[in-house]
Structures are given as C-alpha cells and as structure tokens.
Design a protein around this motif. Structure first.
Motif, PDB file in Angstrom:
ATOM      1  N   LEU A   1      -5.838  12.728 -15.707  1.00  0.00           N
ATOM      2  CA  LEU A   1      -5.284  11.526 -15.089  1.00  0.00           C
ATOM      3  C   LEU A   1      -6.203  10.891 -14.050  1.00  0.00           C
TER       4      LEU A   1
ATOM      5  N   ILE B   1       9.218  18.443 -12.884  1.00  0.00           N
ATOM      6  CA  ILE B   1       9.296  19.397 -13.992  1.00  0.00           C
ATOM      7  C   ILE B   1       9.738  20.724 -13.404  1.00  0.00           C
TER       8      ILE B   1
ATOM      9  N   GLY C   1      12.475  13.224 -15.148  1.00  0.00           N
ATOM     10  CA  GLY C   1      12.463  14.676 -15.060  1.00  0.00           C
ATOM     11  C   GLY C   1      12.436  15.327 -16.424  1.00  0.00           C
ATOM     12  N   ILE C   2      11.825  16.511 -16.461  1.00  0.00           N
ATOM     13  CA  ILE C   2      11.938  17.368 -17.641  1.00  0.00           C
ATOM     14  C   ILE C   2      12.473  18.704 -17.168  1.00  0.00           C
ATOM     15  N   VAL C   3      13.608  19.126 -17.728  1.00  0.00           N
ATOM     16  CA  VAL C   3      14.125  20.452 -17.422  1.00  0.00           C
ATOM     17  C   VAL C   3      13.468  21.399 -18.408  1.00  0.00           C
TER      18      VAL C   3
ATOM     19  N   VAL D   1       5.910  23.315 -20.895  1.00  0.00           N
ATOM     20  CA  VAL D   1       5.879  21.852 -20.785  1.00  0.00           C
ATOM     21  C   VAL D   1       4.481  21.319 -20.426  1.00  0.00           C
TER      22      VAL D   1
ATOM     23  N   GLN E   1       1.925  20.924 -23.235  1.00  0.00           N
ATOM     24  CA  GLN E   1       2.326  19.809 -24.123  1.00  0.00           C
ATOM     25  C   GLN E   1       2.044  18.466 -23.457  1.00  0.00           C
ATOM     26  N   LEU E   2       2.359  18.402 -22.157  1.00  0.00           N
ATOM     27  CA  LEU E   2       2.165  17.155 -21.429  1.00  0.00           C
ATOM     28  C   LEU E   2       0.669  16.818 -21.346  1.00  0.00           C
TER      29      LEU E   2
ATOM     30  N   ALA F   1      -0.361  15.365 -24.604  1.00  0.00           N
ATOM     31  CA  ALA F   1       0.143  13.993 -24.762  1.00  0.00           C
ATOM     32  C   ALA F   1      -0.633  13.027 -23.858  1.00  0.00           C
ATOM     33  N   LEU F   2      -0.969  13.475 -22.673  1.00  0.00           N
ATOM     34  CA  LEU F   2      -1.723  12.607 -21.748  1.00  0.00           C
ATOM     35  C   LEU F   2      -3.132  12.357 -22.268  1.00  0.00           C
TER      36      LEU F   2
ATOM     37  N   HIS G   1      -2.962   9.881 -24.958  1.00  0.00           N
ATOM     38  CA  HIS G   1      -2.678   8.571 -24.375  1.00  0.00           C
ATOM     39  C   HIS G   1      -3.959   7.964 -23.808  1.00  0.00           C
TER      40      HIS G   1
END
Ligand SMILES: Cc1cc2nc3c(=O)[nH]c(=O)nc-3n(C[C@H](O)[C@H](O)[C@H](O)COP(=O)(O)OP(=O)(O)OC[C@H]3O[C@@H](n4cnc5c(N)ncnc54)[C@H](O)[C@@H]3O)c2cc1C
Ligand SMILES: Nc1ncnc2c1ncn2[C@@H]1O[C@H](COP(=O)(O)O)[C@@H](O)[C@H]1O
Lengths: 245, 322
Positions: free
Chosen positions: B226, B284, B299-301, B307, B310-311, B314-315, B318
């Motif tokens: 990021l 998270i 939010g992600i529970v 998580v 995976q994030l 995905a980032l 992106h």
C-alpha cells in the motif's frame, strides 16, 4: 538538583466527554479527575529519581483552583518535597506557562519538567513556552535522560525514530514514555504528604491569556460498520466507496 | 503584512508537513488578501526552495547556514521572530509535528502571539479569529479565538488537503545573527526507508492479536503493497515486539491518516484516542464483540492469520490493475 515539576489535572482517560450549555462548556458531571498521565508517570517520577540520585529538592507546581489540591497531594505522596499552587483558572497554555515562568524566574531551578501534553487540550507546548520565557534551552517528547553533574544527555522522539542530544542545566524538559516507571504512592508517602504544606499564591497580573474558548463540538458519529465477508469485497469498497486506496 | 510559514528541511529537502503548512498558509492568505512568505533555515538549493511556489508561497527567505541543520529550537525561534519583524507578519503557520511542538510554543512566548496548537481547518474571521482543534484526545473539538495581534497556527499533520496551485517562488537570502546552539545533537536513530508514521496517509497497525513479533511479516507486506506506514498498540511496543515510535494512542502518537487498518487490536478507548480522527477505519478482528468495530467504517470478522494473506493478495492484484 533543584527540580520543578509542572502537574495538571485532567479528566480520567476513560471519561465520557460531553458538553453543555449549547456546547459552550465542558460537562464536568460524573467526571473523575486525575493527574495528567505523562506528568505523573514520567515527569514527576523522573524528578524524584533525580533528587534520590543527586540530592536536592522536588517542588511541584500547578495552576488551578483548590479542586486541584487532590492531585497535588498525590504528587507529594509520590515523593515531591514541596508544592505550589497558583490560584487561577488555567485559561490557555500561554497563561499557564507565563505564570509558572514568573514563579520560577528567581528560584534557580536546575531542571523544570512538564509532561509531554495534557490529555484534555493536547497542546504539548507548555514546556517550550516556559523555556522561552526564562531564556533556557528545552527538549520536548523526551524518552530518556541521563545526568552527569550538570551535563545531561537526552533522547527525544523525532519523525520515525529518535535523536540523542546533550545540554547543560538549567533547562526545561517535556517528559514522555520511557523516561521513568510509574510509582504507586505507599502508605508512608500518603501520611507524609498530609504534613507537607501547599503554598497557595495569587496569579501574577503581568501575564494574561491570549486565546478564549468559543465553543466545543462532539466528533461526528461514524455510520455503523459495514461488515464484509471477503478480502476482495473490502478492497473494492476501499477503492470505489471510501476512495482510500 | 504577509503570512509567514516555517519550512522544515531534512537533508536539504522540504518536509511533506511543511508543504502542507504552506498550502494552508496560502489558503488563509488568499482569504485575507495577503501573500505567503516562507522561511527556510539550513542548507538547501534554490530550486528546491522555489518549488514552494507550487503550494502558494510567493517568496522564500533562506538562511543557508550549516549550523541550522542541527536543530536547536531556541535558535530557530529567534530567527523566526527576526523574520516576523522583517516581514511585518502577523500570522505564522507551521506544522504541529515534533519540530513544530518545539518551536511554536517558544515563538508564542517570544513575540506574545496567541496560538492554537494542532489547528484543524482554516481560521474563521467573521467574528474574531476562531480556529478549530481536536481536544480531549480525539473525543471532541474546541473552537478558540486568538485575541492577540500576532497569531500562531501550528496545524495538525495530515489535516489539510494539499492542492498544488502552480507557480514559482522567488528565493531571497535572509540575513540575521545566528546565536550559538545550546543543544548538541549527538546522533539520530531513524528508520531506514519506509514512511514515518507521523507523515503517513495510509497506516497498517496491529496489536496483541498477532501473538508475537515473528508474525509482523504479513503486516509489513501489507504496508509495502500500500505504501503505508506501520503502527501498533501500546502493549505491543511495551513488550518490545515493535519499536516505541510505532505506538499510537493516548500515550503514544495521535494520527489522522486517510486510511487506518487495525489488525488484532481490541479498540480500547485509549487506543481509539490516537486514531479516531482517521478518515476511514478498517478493523480485522476474530471477535465480533471487539469494541473497535463500533468505531470502524469497514470490518472483517475473522482470524488475522487467514484474512491478512488473502487481503495482501487482493491488494497486490488491485495495485497491479490500477
Ligand atoms: C492510562 C492508559 C493509557 C493507555 N494508552 C494507550 C495507548 O496510547 N495506546 C494503546 O494502544 N493502548 C493504550 N492503553 C492500553 C489499552 O487500554 C489497551 O489495553 C490496549 O490498547 C490493548 O492492546 P491490544 O488491542 O493490542 O490488545 P488486546 O486488548 O489484548 O486485544 C487483542 C485483540 O486481538 C484480537 N485477536 C486475538 N487473536 C486474533 C486473531 N488471530 N485474529 C484477529 N484478531 C485476534 C482479540 O479479539 C482482541 O480484540 C492505555 C491504557 C491506560 C490505562
Ligand atoms: N494548569 C497547569 N498547571 C501546571 N502545569 C500544567 C498545567 N497545564 C499544563 N501543565 C504542564 O504542561 C504540560 C503540557 O501541557 P499542554 O501544553 O497544555 O499540553 C503538562 O503535561 C503539564 O506538565
């Protein structure tokens, strides 16, 4: 070493913050007052440690009304030798620093210590103001202090790290985490504190506040959280909706 | 009657926080029918300083002196006061970062100028000179009227949207007597590369839920993807899992980035005090009852250890496509 420690009274860290009278006043209802954390844990304890190591005296000073005596007593119980309260409403940082500087100017303090910042008005500037009023050097957001006679080596926070500086007494110090370990007052300290006088003096006319509080405002409430099920969904929302990435 | 803005240099380069302060000063000067003079102390080349014109400065006063690369707030304050007098400035602007916290208070005492420390937004001059700032550690705002003739605004980092207005500033040598430093800078211990937390627009932060320092790799990966800074909760820096300068909250650093991602942090009130002014908050946490969700936008529970990878994936995708 002749040390002066500046202590302020603030709402407890867990207090609910509310305003009254059309948001013109801070609502003191149900608020528990404490000594500002960085003043108590770091400024005061480091001051007491200096006295324990090098001899001398620790005086605490507060600008405020008699409701502040409770935190002054606590400071005496933690180990301060003497206390001064300048009996005035602490209207702004300039007023507070000016009052403290007026008191300190002919007392030959070697080190004047404040906390990093108060947790109510979050200014973090009283140390620097006192220093300029007294024409002394100062270091704020200090996380370590070593003293060798009149020479001090101080580590302070800077962007993304720290910086080590040295200077000679007298100086002003803004205390942050790392400078000392919190001390809980013991029974003996509490008993001794009862016998120590609090010297109450009137405000100096020569210093006036330069700002006035107009109004307060609670923070805008956030909308309810959006819970998402997948990482991809989160990335899409951050990009398209929040425009944060 | 120009508006004076103090420019902080780091190795001859203008700090980002000073660009923000210049843009803020320019926006105020425009409304007041005035112009912005910048003051830069220390070694820098003229082209670098002229670039302040892009943020709205019309003139840069430069004191090209190597002594000033070693920061002593007392010396800097004296020189700003000299420039205030030379320019007849009535408003001084600077960032409320570490240097600003050292200088703004001194300057206030020296020139008897009322100040708002950590100003959030431009002054409202319809009835006095009223400035907003955060109070009660993020739990409120206050509006303060500066009643003195001279005024100092030290602005909360990352609180003002910087827009380049285009233009170049003229650079003039500034001459003033430079007193000797009373403070000697012995050494600096700064992070290598990366973005300092106090200057970051995006922040990835983690707490005790990460179990141990060995698990921070995935947090650093996310920050890397990021272009974000890393932060942590207080216990994490207290135990020594992460350096102290990453600790955010009431007793740490207060930040207001555009995006704050909190992983495995419960959201205690003292933690929120340092981050609740962030524009967007993502939480998270494996516990749906964690208080942080009440202060979050998204939010992600779930378990961070599932998580986050995976994030990060995905980032990465992106970033590759945008
Ligand atoms: C005066 C005072 C000042 C303070 N100042 C600060 C401050 O400046 N900053 C600060 O941060 N704190 C501060 N604190 C401490 C604060 O009260 C909390 O104790 C602290 O913030 C908790 O840190 P944490 O959320 O990392 O840890 P915890 O409270 O232990 O929370 C860990 C969280 O991680 C979650 N979790 C566990 N495992 C996983 C997993 N596998 N995946 C996802 N989630 C998981 C848990 O559900 C839990 O919510 C202060 C306290 C006091 C009294
Ligand atoms: N009313 C006061 N009386 C004595 N010291 C104070 C007072 N207000 C602030 N201080 C000191 O100044 C420090 C910084 O305060 P501030 O600049 O207001 O954030 C505090 O941590 C205290 O040490």
């Amino acid at each position: 070493m002749n040390v002066l420690v500046c202590i302020s009274k603030v709402p407890d860290t867990t207090s609910k913050i509310q305003f009254t009278d059309g948001n013109s006043k801070f609502d003191e209802n149900g608020v528990t007052w404490i000594m500002n954390p960085t003043d108590e844990w770091y400024a005061l304890v480091r001051g007491v440690e200096i006295k324990e190591a090098a001899g001398g005296k620790v005086t605490v000073i507060n600008v405020g009304d008699s409701s502040n005596d409770q935190i002054i007593r606590k400071a005496l119980a933690i180990g301060a030798d003497a206390a001064v309260r300048i009996d005035a409403n602490p209207t702004d940082a300039y007023f507070v620093a000016g009052q403290i500087a007026e008191y300190a100017k002919d007392k030959n303090f070697d080190i004047i210590i404040t906390g990093k910042e108060t947790i109510d008005y979050n200014s973090g500037v009283v140390a620097s103001m006192i220093a300029e009023f007294l024409d002394l050097p100062h270091v704020s957001v200090a996380e370590k202090l070593e003293l060798n006679g009149n020479s001090a080596t101080i580590t302070r926070e800077i962007e993304g790290g720290s910086e080590e500086v040295s200077l000679e007494t007298p100086f002003v110090l803004g205390a942050n985490k790392g400078l000392a370990e919190q001390r809980i007052p013991n029974m003996r300290g509490i008993m001794m504190a009862r016998k120590k006088p609090i010297d109450v003096i009137p405000a100096y006319d020569s210093v006036n506040a330069l700002t006035a509080t107009v109004q307060y405002e609670p923070p805008k409430p956030r909308e309810a959280v959006k819970l998402v099920g997948s990482a991809q969904e989160l990335v899409d929302l951050l990009h398209n909706e929040a425009k944060a990435i | 009657m120009s508006v004076l803005v103090y420019i902080e240099l780091d190795g001859g380069k203008i700090k980002k926080s000073s660009m923000e302060a210049t843009a803020y000063a320019a926006a105020y000067a425009k409304s007041a029918g005035s112009s912005v003079t910048a003051l830069a102390l220390g070694l820098a080349d003229s082209a670098e300083l002229a670039s302040l014109g892009e943020y709205g400065a019309s003139k840069v006063l430069h004191l090209n002196n190597a002594q000033l690369d070693k920061f002593d707030a007392q010396v800097v304050t004296k020189l700003i006061a000299d420039a205030v007098a030379a320019e007849g400035a009535s408003v001084v602007v600077m960032s409320h970062n570490y240097a600003g916290k050292h200088i703004s208070g001194r300057l206030s005492a020296r020139i008897n100028a009322g100040m708002v420390a950590g100003a959030n937004g431009l002054p409202d001059t319809t009835n006095g000179f009223v400035v907003k700032k955060g109070c009660f550690s993020g739990k409120g705002f206050g509006y303060f009227n500066i009643t003195s003739d001279k005024k100092i605004l030290s602005i909360a980092p990352n609180s003002f949207t910087v827009e380049k207005v285009g233009g170049t500033a003229s650079v003039e040598a500034f001459s003033a007597e430079v007193p000797a430093n009373k403070i000697t800078v012995n050494k600096q211990d700064k992070m290598e590369g990366g973005i300092p937390l106090t200057e970051a627009e995006l922040v990835v932060s983690a707490g005790r839920g990460l179990k141990g320092p060995e698990n921070w790799g995935m947090v650093e990966d996310m920050a890397g993807i990021l272009g974000a800074a890393t932060a942590c909760s207080r216990p994490v820096s207290d135990i020594g899992w992460r350096p102290h300068h990453e600790h955010v909250g009431q007793t740490g650093i207060a930040i207001a980035p555009n995006l704050y991602i909190a992983i495995g942090i419960s959201g205690a009130i003292q933690h929120l005090a340092g981050v609740n002014q962030s524009k967007t908050i993502v939480v998270i946490n494996k516990d749906p009852e964690a208080p942080f969700f009440k202060a979050a936008d998204y939010g992600i529970v779930g378990d961070a250890f599932e998580v986050i990878p995976q994030l990060n994936e995905a980032l990465k995708n992106h970033k590759a496509n945008n």
